[in-house]
Design a protein around this motif. Structure first.
Motif, PDB file in Angstrom:
ATOM      1  N   THR A  25      -8.113  -6.352   1.497  1.00  0.00           N
ATOM      2  CA  THR A  25      -7.369  -6.858   0.253  1.00  0.00           C
ATOM      3  C   THR A  25      -6.762  -5.844  -0.602  1.00  0.00           C
ATOM      4  O   THR A  25      -7.157  -4.583  -0.303  1.00  0.00           O
ATOM      5  CB  THR A  25      -8.427  -7.646  -0.796  1.00  0.00           C
ATOM      6  N   PRO A  26      -6.280  -6.023  -1.937  1.00  0.00           N
ATOM      7  CA  PRO A  26      -5.805  -4.726  -2.516  1.00  0.00           C
ATOM      8  C   PRO A  26      -6.790  -4.008  -3.228  1.00  0.00           C
ATOM      9  O   PRO A  26      -6.703  -2.800  -3.684  1.00  0.00           O
ATOM     10  CB  PRO A  26      -4.863  -5.573  -3.778  1.00  0.00           C
ATOM     11  N   ASP A  27      -8.066  -4.507  -3.209  1.00  0.00           N
ATOM     12  CA  ASP A  27      -9.227  -3.908  -3.650  1.00  0.00           C
ATOM     13  C   ASP A  27     -10.123  -3.041  -2.620  1.00  0.00           C
ATOM     14  O   ASP A  27     -10.897  -2.796  -2.605  1.00  0.00           O
ATOM     15  CB  ASP A  27     -10.176  -4.988  -4.516  1.00  0.00           C
ATOM     16  N   LEU A  28      -9.269  -2.961  -1.427  1.00  0.00           N
ATOM     17  CA  LEU A  28      -9.925  -2.229  -0.426  1.00  0.00           C
ATOM     18  C   LEU A  28     -11.162  -2.896   0.233  1.00  0.00           C
ATOM     19  O   LEU A  28     -12.086  -2.126   0.726  1.00  0.00           O
ATOM     20  CB  LEU A  28      -9.946  -0.868  -0.403  1.00  0.00           C
ATOM     21  N   LEU A  49     -16.686  -7.659   7.001  1.00  0.00           N
ATOM     22  CA  LEU A  49     -16.056  -8.436   6.177  1.00  0.00           C
ATOM     23  C   LEU A  49     -16.681  -8.704   4.730  1.00  0.00           C
ATOM     24  O   LEU A  49     -18.022  -9.067   4.781  1.00  0.00           O
ATOM     25  CB  LEU A  49     -15.963 -10.077   6.629  1.00  0.00           C
ATOM     26  N   GLY A  50     -15.817  -8.746   3.771  1.00  0.00           N
ATOM     27  CA  GLY A  50     -16.306  -8.754   2.434  1.00  0.00           C
ATOM     28  C   GLY A  50     -16.885  -7.605   1.722  1.00  0.00           C
ATOM     29  O   GLY A  50     -17.410  -7.408   0.858  1.00  0.00           O
ATOM     30  N   ARG A  51     -16.691  -6.412   2.497  1.00  0.00           N
ATOM     31  CA  ARG A  51     -17.326  -5.208   2.228  1.00  0.00           C
ATOM     32  C   ARG A  51     -16.288  -4.178   2.004  1.00  0.00           C
ATOM     33  O   ARG A  51     -15.238  -4.360   2.494  1.00  0.00           O
ATOM     34  CB  ARG A  51     -18.472  -4.572   3.092  1.00  0.00           C
ATOM     35  N   TYR A  52     -16.555  -3.311   1.005  1.00  0.00           N
ATOM     36  CA  TYR A  52     -15.541  -2.284   0.493  1.00  0.00           C
ATOM     37  C   TYR A  52     -15.465  -1.136   1.685  1.00  0.00           C
ATOM     38  O   TYR A  52     -16.680  -0.904   2.610  1.00  0.00           O
ATOM     39  CB  TYR A  52     -15.961  -1.519  -0.721  1.00  0.00           C
ATOM     40  N   ILE A  53     -14.481  -0.809   2.098  1.00  0.00           N
ATOM     41  CA  ILE A  53     -14.059   0.039   3.374  1.00  0.00           C
ATOM     42  C   ILE A  53     -14.862   1.176   3.427  1.00  0.00           C
ATOM     43  O   ILE A  53     -15.456   1.620   4.372  1.00  0.00           O
ATOM     44  CB  ILE A  53     -12.733   0.462   3.507  1.00  0.00           C
ATOM     45  N   THR A 112      -7.026   8.353   3.167  1.00  0.00           N
ATOM     46  CA  THR A 112      -6.872   6.995   3.457  1.00  0.00           C
ATOM     47  C   THR A 112      -6.822   5.946   2.314  1.00  0.00           C
ATOM     48  O   THR A 112      -5.936   5.112   2.110  1.00  0.00           O
ATOM     49  CB  THR A 112      -8.134   6.631   4.108  1.00  0.00           C
ATOM     50  N   ARG A 113      -7.727   6.290   1.225  1.00  0.00           N
ATOM     51  CA  ARG A 113      -7.609   5.652   0.062  1.00  0.00           C
ATOM     52  C   ARG A 113      -6.283   5.885  -0.776  1.00  0.00           C
ATOM     53  O   ARG A 113      -5.643   4.891  -0.995  1.00  0.00           O
ATOM     54  CB  ARG A 113      -8.650   6.028  -0.964  1.00  0.00           C
ATOM     55  N   GLU A 114      -5.836   7.081  -0.835  1.00  0.00           N
ATOM     56  CA  GLU A 114      -4.478   7.237  -1.366  1.00  0.00           C
ATOM     57  C   GLU A 114      -3.481   6.586  -0.684  1.00  0.00           C
ATOM     58  O   GLU A 114      -2.387   6.204  -1.562  1.00  0.00           O
ATOM     59  CB  GLU A 114      -4.242   8.757  -1.749  1.00  0.00           C
ATOM     60  N   SER A 115      -3.541   6.656   0.609  1.00  0.00           N
ATOM     61  CA  SER A 115      -2.413   5.783   1.373  1.00  0.00           C
ATOM     62  C   SER A 115      -2.345   4.318   1.052  1.00  0.00           C
ATOM     63  O   SER A 115      -1.475   3.790   0.631  1.00  0.00           O
ATOM     64  CB  SER A 115      -2.533   6.178   2.815  1.00  0.00           C
ATOM     65  N   MET A 116      -3.540   3.769   1.206  1.00  0.00           N
ATOM     66  CA  MET A 116      -3.757   2.300   0.691  1.00  0.00           C
ATOM     67  C   MET A 116      -3.181   2.058  -0.825  1.00  0.00           C
ATOM     68  O   MET A 116      -2.509   0.986  -0.911  1.00  0.00           O
ATOM     69  CB  MET A 116      -4.993   2.042   1.016  1.00  0.00           C
ATOM     70  N   LEU A 117      -3.559   2.876  -1.612  1.00  0.00           N
ATOM     71  CA  LEU A 117      -3.092   2.675  -3.084  1.00  0.00           C
ATOM     72  C   LEU A 117      -1.724   2.848  -3.312  1.00  0.00           C
ATOM     73  O   LEU A 117      -1.082   1.981  -4.062  1.00  0.00           O
ATOM     74  CB  LEU A 117      -3.594   3.542  -4.058  1.00  0.00           C
ATOM     75  N   ARG A 118      -1.056   3.629  -2.415  1.00  0.00           N
ATOM     76  CA  ARG A 118       0.384   3.819  -2.281  1.00  0.00           C
ATOM     77  C   ARG A 118       1.148   2.399  -1.864  1.00  0.00           C
ATOM     78  O   ARG A 118       2.170   2.072  -2.500  1.00  0.00           O
ATOM     79  CB  ARG A 118       0.822   5.004  -1.510  1.00  0.00           C
ATOM     80  N   LEU A 167      -2.437  -8.488   0.806  1.00  0.00           N
ATOM     81  CA  LEU A 167      -3.143  -7.950   1.804  1.00  0.00           C
ATOM     82  C   LEU A 167      -2.350  -6.478   2.526  1.00  0.00           C
ATOM     83  O   LEU A 167      -1.343  -6.357   2.246  1.00  0.00           O
ATOM     84  CB  LEU A 167      -3.237  -8.794   3.229  1.00  0.00           C
ATOM     85  N   ILE A 168      -3.550  -5.666   2.765  1.00  0.00           N
ATOM     86  CA  ILE A 168      -3.023  -4.396   3.673  1.00  0.00           C
ATOM     87  C   ILE A 168      -3.535  -4.495   5.122  1.00  0.00           C
ATOM     88  O   ILE A 168      -4.355  -4.676   5.437  1.00  0.00           O
ATOM     89  CB  ILE A 168      -3.592  -3.333   2.894  1.00  0.00           C
ATOM     90  N   VAL A 169      -2.263  -4.400   5.901  1.00  0.00           N
ATOM     91  CA  VAL A 169      -2.388  -4.361   7.348  1.00  0.00           C
ATOM     92  C   VAL A 169      -2.891  -2.923   7.627  1.00  0.00           C
ATOM     93  O   VAL A 169      -2.012  -1.903   7.315  1.00  0.00           O
ATOM     94  CB  VAL A 169      -1.330  -4.960   8.075  1.00  0.00           C
ATOM     95  N   HIS A 170      -3.927  -2.506   8.189  1.00  0.00           N
ATOM     96  CA  HIS A 170      -4.450  -1.113   8.322  1.00  0.00           C
ATOM     97  C   HIS A 170      -4.805  -1.125   9.991  1.00  0.00           C
ATOM     98  O   HIS A 170      -5.600  -1.555  10.836  1.00  0.00           O
ATOM     99  CB  HIS A 170      -5.851  -0.932   7.710  1.00  0.00           C
ATOM    100  N   ARG A 171      -3.570  -0.384  10.648  1.00  0.00           N
ATOM    101  CA  ARG A 171      -3.404  -0.297  11.937  1.00  0.00           C
ATOM    102  C   ARG A 171      -3.864   1.079  12.556  1.00  0.00           C
ATOM    103  O   ARG A 171      -3.365   2.125  11.709  1.00  0.00           O
ATOM    104  CB  ARG A 171      -2.047  -0.740  12.598  1.00  0.00           C
TER     105      ARG A 171
END
Length: 409
Positions: A23-26, A47-51, A70-76, A123-127
């Motif tokens: 989710t956008p909240d990671l 599932l349901g847990r912060y990364i 990783t956090r900065e990439s996802m927030l971007r 959503l964020i796709v994290h590959r």
């Protein structure tokens, strides 16, 4: 021919390679089989847990930067709505069977957005490609010497790249700190403007490199008048912050002697021609006169100020818009417009970080601002400023700076 009925959930689970949805909240929303297998975690553990509750940073490695990067990439991704490909990354994982034992891993991640109907990231796709074996020297009896030598070389190069990235990150962090300190020094809280209420806000962009050149200025003029401006220098980092400081000071001085906002912007435009990096700067200037209850304004390629009337009507002041600074090869007088205001109205000036999103037309952002003003307009300027930022900026931070000035008229 009938279209095949595809079970996309089954396709996702069967995808080769590690893929997870957040989710956008990671927070983990789903993960495919390979992700669970190679990460050594069950679905229930994800599932349901912060990364970063699932995969915390290795506390034994002081130089570890995987979690932050990783956090900065996802927030971007959340802020920009665009894909973000990360450099080769070392991120150690705690052995679930042996707590306290951290296993070295190298990953090649890509983060991509999934957009909803409103254009926002849902959503964020994290590959992730697990490349540990490619960069780890295996050596030992029976191993192929050439393959082992190649892997050792790859491992050494990966270590060198990691060191370079860490050095670059620290240098960028220092630049960001200096730029933020410069902006804070040049963007102080406004001095009192008589009995009139005003609020200012500045929010830097997320990420190391994204400190920009957004600025504001308020000038007390003779009689019951003030001049207010908001501007945006093109570019990022320390250089943009330095240009911002020069332009803000020049416009502040020009406002004290100019006959009106258009003349002040003309003087600023002439000055900007001799400042490297000042071209294409956008800025809006307004003179507020409480004796005549009028606002006189001029814009150099900047989003229009919003005027909220006591009855809740929102009007965007867009009748005196011209190109940004330095956009014309020769000097041309800038336009100027005037509008009346009722006592108790509210004037809002802002930079594009408040309204613009890369996946939207600017009219969508302006409409969102108008709706937020209509909802919160009765609040005092300080509360209104906080409400607008909470409503209009992503909760995870924006990829562009935001400057905001609110004046109760």
């Amino acid at each position: 021919m009938r279209e095949p009925q595809i079970d996309y959930a089954a396709v996702f689970r069967a995808l080769p390679g590690m893929v997870a949805l957040l989710t956008p909240d990671l927070v983990y929303a789903d993960a495919n089989h390979d992700f669970l297998r190679l990460a050594g975690r069950t679905r229930e553990e994800l599932l349901g847990r912060y990364i970063f509750d699932v995969f915390p940073e290795n506390p034994n490695d002081r130089a570890a930067a995987g979690m932050r990067e990783t956090r900065e990439s996802m927030l971007r991704v959340v802020g920009s709505g665009e894909r973000d490909t990360m450099a080769l990354l070392r991120y150690d994982i705690e052995d679930p069977a042996r707590p306290g034992r951290w296993v070295e891993h190298f990953w090649s991640p890509v983060n991509a957005p999934v957009l909803g109907r409103d254009g926002q990231v849902v959503l964020i796709v994290h590959r992730v490609e697990e490349v540990t074996e490619l960069v780890r020297a295996r050596g030992g009896p029976g191993s192929d010497s050439r393959a082992s030598a190649l892997e050792a070389e790859l491992y050494a190069r990966a270590r060198e790249l990691q060191d370079v990235n860490e050095g670059l990150r620290r240098a960028q962090a220092r630049d960001r700190e200096v730029a933020l300190a410069l902006q804070e020094a040049m963007l102080p809280a406004p001095t009192p403007i008589g009995h009139h209420q005003a609020a200012v806000r500045y929010r830097p962009a997320v990420g190391t490199l994204n400190v920009c050149g957004d600025w504001y200025d308020l000038v007390d003029l003779p009689s019951d008048r003030i001049a207010v401006a908001v501007g945006d220098v093109v570019g990022h980092g320390l250089a943009a912050a330095c240009v911002m400081g020069q332009l803000r000071s020049a416009l502040s001085a020009a406002a004290r002697v100019a006959a009106g906002p258009a003349q002040a912007l003309e003087a600023l435009g002439l000055y900007a021609r001799h400042v490297d990096g000042a071209e294409s700067t956008s800025v809006v200037k307004a003179f507020i006169d409480w004796d005549t209850h009028t606002i006189t304004y001029s814009s150099a390629g900047h989003p229009p100020p919003a005027l909220l009337s006591p009855d809740g009507t929102v009007t965007f002041l867009d009748q005196a818009t011209d190109p940004p600074l330095g956009a014309r090869p020769e000097h041309v007088p800038r336009p100027e417009a005037r509008t009346a205001f009722a006592e108790g109205a509210t004037l809002v000036l802002y930079t594009d970080g408040l309204i613009e999103r890369r996946t939207e037309d600017i009219d969508t952002g302006l409409a969102r601002l108008g709706d937020a003003l209509a909802r919160h307009g009765r609040a005092d300027p300080e509360a209104l400023a906080d409400a607008l930022l909470a409503d209009l900026l992503p909760s995870t931070g924006n990829t562009d700076d935001t400057a905001l000035v609110i004046i109760r008229l």
